[in-house]
Design a protein around this motif. Structure first.
Motif, short mmCIF file in Angstrom:
data_model
loop_
_atom_site.label_atom_id
_atom_site.label_comp_id
_atom_site.label_asym_id
_atom_site.label_seq_id
_atom_site.Cartn_x
_atom_site.Cartn_y
_atom_site.Cartn_z
N ALA A 64 46.39 40.62 83.23
CA ALA A 64 45.46 39.52 83.47
C ALA A 64 44.28 39.51 82.51
O ALA A 64 43.35 38.72 82.68
N VAL A 65 44.30 40.40 81.50
CA VAL A 65 43.16 40.54 80.61
C VAL A 65 42.80 39.22 79.94
O VAL A 65 41.65 38.75 79.99
N THR A 66 43.75 38.61 79.27
CA THR A 66 43.45 37.40 78.50
C THR A 66 43.00 36.26 79.39
O THR A 66 41.98 35.60 79.12
N ALA A 67 43.73 36.02 80.47
CA ALA A 67 43.39 34.90 81.35
C ALA A 67 42.02 35.09 82.00
O ALA A 67 41.26 34.12 82.17
N THR A 68 41.68 36.33 82.37
CA THR A 68 40.41 36.58 83.05
C THR A 68 39.22 36.43 82.12
O THR A 68 38.17 35.87 82.49
N ALA A 109 45.65 41.69 73.29
CA ALA A 109 45.29 40.91 74.48
C ALA A 109 43.81 40.54 74.46
O ALA A 109 43.43 39.41 74.80
N LEU A 110 42.97 41.48 74.04
CA LEU A 110 41.53 41.24 74.00
C LEU A 110 41.16 40.24 72.90
O LEU A 110 40.27 39.41 73.08
N PHE A 111 41.83 40.34 71.76
CA PHE A 111 41.57 39.36 70.70
C PHE A 111 41.94 37.95 71.16
O PHE A 111 41.25 36.98 70.87
N ALA A 112 43.04 37.85 71.89
CA ALA A 112 43.45 36.54 72.41
C ALA A 112 42.41 36.00 73.39
O ALA A 112 42.24 34.78 73.51
N ALA A 113 41.70 36.89 74.06
CA ALA A 113 40.68 36.47 75.02
C ALA A 113 39.38 36.04 74.33
O ALA A 113 38.55 35.37 74.93
N GLY A 114 39.19 36.46 73.07
CA GLY A 114 37.97 36.09 72.36
C GLY A 114 37.18 37.25 71.81
O GLY A 114 36.19 37.06 71.09
N VAL A 115 37.57 38.49 72.13
CA VAL A 115 36.89 39.67 71.58
C VAL A 115 37.07 39.68 70.06
O VAL A 115 38.13 39.30 69.55
#
Length: 844
Positions: free
Chosen positions: A377-381, A407-413
C-alpha cells in the motif's frame, strides 16, 4: 549614493560590485529590465566562475584570512566555523566541476558544440535570463550558493534577502565578484536586503524576471507565483516532508533505531530531509500491538540519543503551542485505541504512535510519528502527498531497498538514503528531484545546412576570442617538479597513468582523473573536426603506437569514439605488409600515426598503396612532416589532406589543433583546456607579440594534477591577426624543442636549420638524425640521412657547410669534425615506446 562596509554604516544592498543605499537601489530597480538586456548580451564562461569561486574557497578555508574574519563577524560565534566550512567546500573547483558535469553534461555547457559530430547541429545550455532568488531566512548558506548556481548557468542574478538577515550573502558575493578580474561576475550579481512587505520593490524585482527561484513555505511560493509575469519560470524550493520506512528485521535492530534517533535529533528536524514519520512494514504483521510495542522501544532509543545531544535550538511560542496541541490531541485519541503517546517528562522529545497510515507532518523539535504501512500500500497511501515528499530512509536488506525505492519513487519521493544518514548528501546530488542548473538554464540549438560547417566544431569560436584568466602568480614548473609532485597526489585524483615516449629524455609519468581524461578527449575531438576530419564520411585507421602505458593510441581511440567515427584500431607494428593489407581490405581512407612510422609504412608498401590509391587523409602527431615529405605523400601516393591531429604532450594532454588554414606547425590553442604564456628564451618575462619564446601552459580544467605555468620544453611564437578559417581562437607557431638546439664545437647548432638547409639546397625529403660524440681534439657531428633520398654524402656535406654558418665556423676553427652518413630507413634510432625519431643523439 554609495555606502562602504563598516560596523557603523551597515551596507544595505550590493549592485554589480558596488555597495549602495536604499535610495540608490530604488532608482536602479526602475531600470532593471534594461540592465538585463545589456548584460545578457555578453556570455559568462563557466571557467571564470570556477576560478573566482576557487579563490574565495581558499580564503574561507583559512581562518587567518581577512575574508574569513569579515564573514565570521556576520554569524553567531557558535555557527561561524561550520557555516564557513560548508561554503568553502561548496565553492571548491572540484565540487563545482562535478556539479557542472552532473547537471549540464560538461565543464563548458554554454558553448554551442555538436552533440553528434556526424551532424552539423549545435546545442548549448543558455541562461534563462534574469533570475530572481528569494532566499529563506533560516539557512544562511542557501542564498549565496543559489546565486552561484545561477552564475554557473550564466544568468543575471538578483537576490532578495530579508532586511533582518545578516550581510553574509552580500559579503560573500562581493568577494566572488572581486576575485574575477574580467568583471563579468560582478555585473551579474545584484543582492538586495528588504522586507517582503515592500510590495513595490518586489514587483519591480519580479516584473522583468525570466525565472524566480523561491525558497520557503507555501505562502512564499504562492506569493512568488502571483508576482511572476506570464511565461516566467517559478522554481520552487519549498518545505518538504521526509520519513523512514523499516521492515520487520530492521525494526527489531537496536542499531537501526539508534541511527534513526540520531537523524531525528540532528538539527531538531529543521532540515527538509529530517525524519518526521517512521513507517513500519506491517505486511502480515500482528497489527496494533506490534506498532505500539515498536513505538515504546523506539522511545527508549530516542530518549538515550536526546540525552546525549543537547538541543541546538528551542521552539518559539508558536512552535511550542503547535507541539502541545498535537500531543494533546494524540492523548485524547488514546481512549479510542487509535494512538499511544510516549514523551519525555521535560518535554525534550515525543513519539506519537498512530494506527492510521496517512502521512502527517510533525511539529518538529524531536517529535516523531510512528505509523503502520504494508508495503503493497506504499504508493497508494503516500501518493496524495507527492508534492511534499522528499527523503525516505529505508531499513531493510538489498532486495527491500531495491523494491521499496521503486514504490516510493512512484509515490513522489525523490531521495532514498540509509537510516542514519538522511541529512547527509553527496556532491552533485539532485535537489528535490531536479538539477538546479537545468532549472536555471534553457537548452538551445542551431541547425546548420551549409557544408562549410563540417569543420566548425563550436560556433562561439567564430564570434569572439575566448575570455582567459591572467597568468597565475606562481613560479615556473618543469618536468622534475611535476614528477616530484606526483608523490603527494591524492589517490582520488589518480585514475589513469600514462608514460611519455621518452624522445627527449627519460620517460615521465602523468596521471589523470577519468573526468579530466574525458574532458580532454572531447576537446581534442572538437579540434579534429576543425582539422578536417569528417566522422560522417571518413574511415579512420589508428596507427599510433600502443602499450607500455603510452597514451597516443588510447587517446585517439577515445577521440574517435567520442566523434562517433568509423575506426580501425590497428596500432603501429613492424609487419608493414599486414597493416597495409588491413587498410586496403577495410577501405580505410584516413590514417592516424607518427610521421616517422607512416613514412616507413608508405615506403615499405609503396606499390600496394599506389595501386590502392585510397588514402586521402593523413593526421599525424608527436612530430612533423617536412615540406618535401608532404610533397611526396601528395604527388606519389595521392594524399589530399596532411594535417596535425593534435599538438599535445603526455603530461598536459591536448594543447592545440589545426584548421585548414594552419600551415606547417601553426596551431590554434585549446583554450577550453589551457592558457598560454610565451616567455623570453633567456629571461622569465613575456616576449613582444609575435616574437619567439618558451611555451608555458597552465591547465584550466584538471582536478588532480593541476599544472600551473608548466614549461613544456617547446619554442614557439604567437601568430598575430585573425585566422582565415574565421576562428577567433588564438594561434601559435611551433618552432621546435629546446633539445633541437645542441651545443657542439662551442657553437649552438639547430637541428631544424640543418633539415631546412638539406631541403632547400638538395630537395631532400627523407628523415635526418644528428649524432654528437667526443673526439680526440675536436667533437664529432654525424648527420645520418636516408640513403634512398641522399645518395651523395659529399653533396650533403657541402650543402651543410654552405648553409649553416655555425657548422662552417666550427670546422674552420678546428673545433668540429663533420660527417654525413647515409643509412637504410630502418637504421635510424627511434624511441621504443612511441616510435618517434630521435632527432639528436648525444653520446658525449
Amino acid at each position: 549614493m554609495t555606502a562602504s562596509v563598516s560596523a557603523h554604516h551597515p551596507v544595505l544592498h550590493l549592485w554589480q560590485g558596488e555597495f549602495i543605499d536604499d535610495e540608490e537601489a530604488g532608482r536602479r530597480l526602475a531600470g532593471l529590465s534594461e540592465t538585463a538586456g545589456r548584460i545578457l548580451t555578453r556570455p559568462l564562461p563557466t571557467d571564470v566562475v570556477l576560478g573566482a569561486c576557487a579563490v574565495v574557497s581558499r580564503d574561507l578555508g583559512d581562518p587567518a584570512s581577512a575574508l574569513y574574519g569579515r564573514l565570521a563577524g556576520h554569524l553567531p560565534a557558535d555557527e561561524a566555523a561550520a557555516v564557513l566550512a560548508e561554503l568553502a567546500g561548496a565553492l571548491t573547483r572540484e565540487a563545482l566541476e562535478r556539479k557542472l558535469r552532473r547537471e549540464l553534461g560538461g565543464l563548458r555547457p554554454e558553448r554551442l558544440t555538436r552533440p553528434d559530430a556526424r551532424a552539423t547541429v549545435y546545442e548549448a545550455w543558455a541562461p534563462v535570463g534574469l533570475l530572481v532568488h528569494i532566499a529563506p531566512g533560516n539557512a544562511s548558506a542557501v542564498a549565496p550558493l543559489s546565486v552561484v548556481e545561477g552564475l554557473l548557468a550564466g544568468n543575471l542574478n538578483v537576490l532578495k534577502t530579508s532586511s533582518s538577515d545578516s550581510p553574509l550573502a552580500l559579503g560573500l558575493l562581493a568577494a566572488i565578484g572581486a576575485a574575477d578580474p574580467s568583471g563579468l561576475i560582478a555585473e551579474r550579481v545584484i543582492a538586495l536586503r528588504f522586507s517582503s512587505s515592500r510590495r513595490a520593490w518586489l514587483e519591480a524585482l519580479c516584473g522583468p524576471a525570466d525565472a524566480i527561484a523561491v525558497w520557503g513555505g507555501e505562502d512564499a511560493v504562492r506569493a512568488a507565483g502571483e508576482l511572476a509575469p506570464p511565461g516566467c519560470r517559478v522554481v520552487e524550493w519549498g518545505h518538504r516532508i521526509s520519513f523512514a520506512y523499516l521492515t520487520g528485521p530492521a525494526a527489531s535492530d537496536d542499531g537501526v533505531l539508534d541511527a534513526l534517533a540520531e537523524d531525528v535529533c540532528q538539527l531538531e528536524q529543521q532540515a527538509c530531509s529530517s525524519p518526521q514519520v517512521v513507517y513500519l512494514d506491517t505486511e502480515g504483521a500482528d497489527g496494533t500491538g506490534e506498532l505500539f510495542a515498536f513505538a515504546a522501544r523506539f522511545a527508549d532509543r530516542l530518549a538515550k540519543a536526546s540525552g546525549a545531544r543537547p538541543a541546538s535550538t528551542s521552539p518559539g511560542p508558536a512552535e511550542q503551542a503547535e507541539i502541545t496541541t498535537v500531543q494533546q490531541l494524540a492523548r485524547l485519541e488514546q481512549h479510542l485505541g487509535l494512538t499511544r503517546v510516549f514523551a519525555a517528562e521535560d518535554g525534550s522529545w515525543r513519539v506519537l504512535a498512530d494506527t492510521r497510515s496517512a502521512l502527517d507532518a510533525s511539529p518538529l523539535y524531536r517529535t516523531v510519528w510512528v505509523k503502520p504501512l504494508p508495503r503493497h500500500a506504499v504508493t497508494a497511501t503516500l501518493r496524495p502527498m507527492r508534492r511534499y515528499l522528499q527523503t525516505a530512509a529505508i531499513g531493510g536488506d538489498r532486495a527491500d531497498v531495491a523494491a521499496l525505492s521503486r514504490a516510493l519513487f512512484a509515490a513522489g519521493v525523490t531521495r532514498v538514503t540509509p537510516v542514519g544518514s538522511m541529512l547527509e548528501s553527496y556532491e552533485g546530488e539532485p535537489h528535490d528531484g531536479v538539477y538546479a542548473l537545468q532549472r536555471y538554464s534553457r537548452r538551445v540549438s542551431v541547425r546548420a545546412a551549409d557544408a562549410g560547417f563540417r569543420t566548425v566544431a563550436c560556433l562561439d569560436d567564430l564570434v569572439a576570442p575566448p575570455v582567459l584568466p591572467p597568468a597565475p602568480d606562481a613560479p615556473l614548473l618543469g618536468k622534475e617538479g611535476v614528477q616530484h609532485a606526483l608523490a603527494a597526489l591524492d589517490p582520488r585524483h589518480a585514475h589513469l597513468y600514462f608514460r611519455s615516449g621518452g624522445s627527449t629524455g627519460a620517460p615521465a609519468l602523468s596521471v589523470f582523473t577519468c573526468d579530466d581524461y574525458d574532458n580532454q578527449m572531447r576537446a581534442a575531438a572538437h579540434g579534429l573536426l576543425t582539422a578536417g576530419f569528417d566522422p560522417a564520411r571518413d574511415r579512420a585507421a589508428n596507427l599510433f603506437y600502443c602499450g607500455g602505458m603510452y597514451g597516443s593510441f588510447i587517446s585517439f581511440f577515445s577521440i574517435l569514439e567520442r566523434l562517433n567515427a568509423t575506426q580501425l584500431p590497428i596500432a603501429a607494428g613492424p609487419d608493414h605488409a599486414s597493416v597495409a593489407e588491413a587498410l586496403v581490405a577495410h577501405r580505410a581512407d584516413t590514417v592516424f600515426g607518427m610521421p616517422s612510422y607512416l613514412w616507413q609504412l608508405f615506403h615499405a608498401e609503396a606499390d600496394r598503396f599506389r595501386a590502392h590509391g585510397g588514402i586521402r587523409k593523413v593526421f599525424y602527431g608527436g612530430e612533423h612532416f617536412t615540406a618535401e615529405q608532404r610533397r611526396v605523400l601528395t604527388d606519389d601516393f595521392g594524399v589530399e589532406v596532411i594535417r596535425s591531429a593534435a599538438y599535445g604532450s603526455t603530461d598536459l594532454g591536448p594543447l592545440g589543433y589545426q584548421c585548414a588554414s594552419c600551415d606547417g606547425s601553426v596551431h590554434h590553442v585549446l583554450t577550453d583546456l589551457h592558457s598560454l604564456e610565451i616567455l623570453d628564451p633567456n629571461e622569465d618575462r613575456p616576449v613582444a607579440p609575435g616574437e619567439p619564446g618558451r611555451l608555458v601552459f597552465t591547465s584550466l580544467a584538471r582536478a588532480g594534477q593541476r599544472l600551473e605555468r608548466y614549461e613544456i620544453g617547446d619554442l614557439g611564437r604567437a601568430v598575430p591577426g585573425p585566422c582565415a578559417c574565421g576562428s577567433q581562437v588564438p594561434r601559435l607557431e611551433l618552432l621546435g624543442r629546446y633539445g633541437d638546439v645542441v651545443r657542439v664545437g662551442t657553437y649552438f647548432v639547430n637541428y631544424r636549420r640543418i633539415v631546412r638547409a638539406l631541403e632547400e639546397r638538395l630537395g631532400y625529403h627523407g628523415e635526418a638524425q644528428l649524432v654528437v660524440a667526443p673526439g680526440g681534439g675536436r667533437e664529432r657531428l654525424t648527420v645520418r640521412l636516408d640513403e634512398e633520398y641522399a645518395p651523395d654524402p659529399e653533396a650533403a656535406l657541402a650543402a651543410l657547410t654552405a648553409e649553416v654558418a655555425e657548422i662552417a665556423s666550427a670546422r674552420a676553427e678546428g673545433l668540429l669534425s663533420l660527417a654525413v652518413q647515409t643509412v637504410r630507413r630502418d637504421a635510424f634510432e627511434r624511441t621504443a615506446t612511441s616510435g618517434k625519431l630521435r632527432t639528436v643523439i648525444d653520446v658525449r
